[in-house]
Design a protein around this motif. Sequence first.
Motif, short mmCIF file in Angstrom:
data_model
loop_
_atom_site.label_atom_id
_atom_site.label_comp_id
_atom_site.label_asym_id
_atom_site.label_seq_id
_atom_site.Cartn_x
_atom_site.Cartn_y
_atom_site.Cartn_z
N LYS A 12 0.84 -1.20 0.00
CA LYS A 12 0.00 0.00 0.00
C LYS A 12 0.87 1.24 0.00
O LYS A 12 1.83 1.35 0.77
N LEU A 53 -7.03 -1.96 6.06
CA LEU A 53 -7.07 -2.85 4.89
C LEU A 53 -7.69 -4.19 5.25
O LEU A 53 -8.53 -4.72 4.51
N GLY A 56 -11.36 -4.12 5.44
CA GLY A 56 -12.07 -3.73 4.23
C GLY A 56 -12.48 -2.27 4.19
O GLY A 56 -13.36 -1.88 3.42
N ASP A 58 -10.35 0.08 3.40
CA ASP A 58 -9.52 0.64 2.32
C ASP A 58 -9.05 -0.54 1.48
O ASP A 58 -9.16 -1.69 1.90
N SER A 59 -8.52 -0.24 0.30
CA SER A 59 -8.06 -1.31 -0.60
C SER A 59 -6.55 -1.22 -0.80
O SER A 59 -6.00 -0.12 -0.91
N ASP A 61 -2.84 -1.68 -2.85
CA ASP A 61 -2.40 -1.51 -4.25
C ASP A 61 -2.29 -2.88 -4.90
O ASP A 61 -2.73 -3.08 -6.03
N SER A 64 -3.77 -9.75 -1.67
CA SER A 64 -5.13 -10.23 -1.41
C SER A 64 -5.40 -10.34 0.09
O SER A 64 -4.49 -10.60 0.88
N LEU A 72 -11.79 -9.88 -0.27
CA LEU A 72 -12.30 -8.50 -0.23
C LEU A 72 -12.26 -7.81 -1.58
O LEU A 72 -13.14 -7.00 -1.90
N SER A 73 -11.24 -8.10 -2.40
CA SER A 73 -11.12 -7.43 -3.70
C SER A 73 -12.26 -7.79 -4.64
O SER A 73 -12.52 -7.09 -5.62
N GLU A 77 -18.55 -2.11 -2.72
CA GLU A 77 -18.60 -1.35 -1.46
C GLU A 77 -19.79 -1.76 -0.59
O GLU A 77 -19.68 -1.89 0.63
N ARG A 80 -19.07 -5.11 0.99
CA ARG A 80 -18.10 -4.97 2.11
C ARG A 80 -18.80 -4.44 3.36
O ARG A 80 -18.54 -4.89 4.46
#
Length: 228
Positions: A12, A53, A56, A58-59, A61, A64, A72-73, A77, A80
């Motif tokens: 991140k 992260l 969930g 924030d995401s 870069d 997984s 989560l990816s 929204e 989540r």
Amino acid sequence: MAKILNVRNLEKSYSSGSKRLKVLQDIHFEVEEQKTFAIVGPSGSGKTTLLGLCAGLDSPDTGSIELCGSELSELGEDERALLRNKHIGFVFQDFQLLPTLTALENVAVPLELQGDKNASKISKDLLEKVGLGDRIHHYPSQLSGGEQQRVAVARAFSNRPSILFADEPTGNLDAETGEKVEALLFELNKEAGTTLVIVTHDIELAHKTQHILRLKGGRIVENQEKQV
């Protein structure tokens, strides 16, 4: 035992002026169900970013995060938010109580979002359990810092979470009050069979957990399971 949180190849970074500031890199770890787990490290080591992260909020870069059986990816929204409301509890350093709601109403919020008809009774029972049975109709401004954090702990457990994330839960409390809140957190956690992940700079608190992950400069420098 099954894994409730599985983090792989996490990175991140954030924009800082014209540069990219790398906050986390090459992060791998997993947390088993019903375990207590501490993430420690100096200020700026990426602890709170990592917690956000994992929850969930924030995401990353790259990398997984599998939480409560969901990647989560792969979630939108809304999905989540649904996962958080159903499976996750939070305790923050600054309490994050809603100022216009009483202690009882604050604790009931996650349950009401789920449409639980017993929200008021469950919330009252939890407040009694944390020693605030006589303060249920008080507003946050009428409560001490320690009392506000106890309301926050009761709220965190109200939706019977599978996993609870606590970010510096005793950071704004004096030592004696902090110890009481810690004891409460571990006691309720054991009783509910919840997984507990604590971000803290307090090494004494970290050593009360079963596993310590130590960060420095955005990297893992120690990943140690221990006997408590």
